[in-house]
Motif scaffolding. Structure first.
Motif, PDB file in Angstrom:
ATOM      1  N   ILE A  43      97.769 -37.418  72.803  1.00  0.00           N
ATOM      2  CA  ILE A  43      97.323 -38.804  72.781  1.00  0.00           C
ATOM      3  C   ILE A  43      97.706 -39.361  71.416  1.00  0.00           C
ATOM      4  O   ILE A  43      97.262 -38.848  70.392  1.00  0.00           O
ATOM      5  CB  ILE A  43      95.816 -38.911  73.018  1.00  0.00           C
ATOM      6  N   ILE A  48      92.632 -46.192  71.315  1.00  0.00           N
ATOM      7  CA  ILE A  48      92.657 -45.733  72.706  1.00  0.00           C
ATOM      8  C   ILE A  48      91.280 -45.191  73.088  1.00  0.00           C
ATOM      9  O   ILE A  48      90.686 -44.421  72.345  1.00  0.00           O
ATOM     10  CB  ILE A  48      93.721 -44.633  72.900  1.00  0.00           C
ATOM     11  N   LYS A  50      89.753 -43.015  76.213  1.00  0.00           N
ATOM     12  CA  LYS A  50      90.278 -42.267  77.349  1.00  0.00           C
ATOM     13  C   LYS A  50      89.356 -41.104  77.667  1.00  0.00           C
ATOM     14  O   LYS A  50      88.792 -40.481  76.775  1.00  0.00           O
ATOM     15  CB  LYS A  50      91.672 -41.751  77.015  1.00  0.00           C
TER      16      LYS A  50
END
Length: 130
Positions: A43, A48, A50
């Motif tokens: 990643i 982000i 997630k």
């Protein structure tokens, strides 16, 4: 002549800026198979959020800033390089953190001796059992 030089300089700066922008790390997540039993989930990016479903054999690598990652299930290892990332994991054997202000919260470890293997480099990084 001066106008041409100035125009050429501006054009070159624009090209350099565009080339630099193209090299910036996009917000991505990918899976890479490293051998038959282990895979790496990567990643990369900024901001982000997630959730990852893990099965026990993954190494999860997080690179970037301000990412919030939740890992459901068990994973082999977590490797973090960056700033102000927050990771919450159900079960992990090994945690490696480099950077500043990163936090890893884990519920349990399936390491043979019952202790998570950890390596921390940087400032204000925390690994906490919750």
């Amino acid at each position: 002549m001066k106008k041409r030089i100035i125009a050429l300089t501006v054009l070159c700066l624009g090209i350099v800026t565009a080339a630099t922008a193209a090299k910036l790390i996009p917000n991505t997540a990918s899976e890479q198979k490293s051998d038959d039993k282990q895979k790496e989930i990567v990643i990369e990016g900024v901001g982000i959020s997630k959730t990852i479903e893990a099965t026990g054999d993954e190494t999860i690598r997080i690179e970037g800033t301000n990412n919030k990652i939740t890992i459901k299930g068990s994973c082999n290892a977590i490797k973090i390089e960056g700033v102000d990332n927050v990771v919450t994991v159900d079960d992990v054997k090994s945690i490696s953190v480099e950077g500043t202000g990163n936090k890893v919260n884990y519920k349990k470890t399936s390491a043979a001796d019952g202790k998570v293997i950890s390596a921390v480099a940087g400032v204000n990084n925390k690994i906490t059992k919750i």
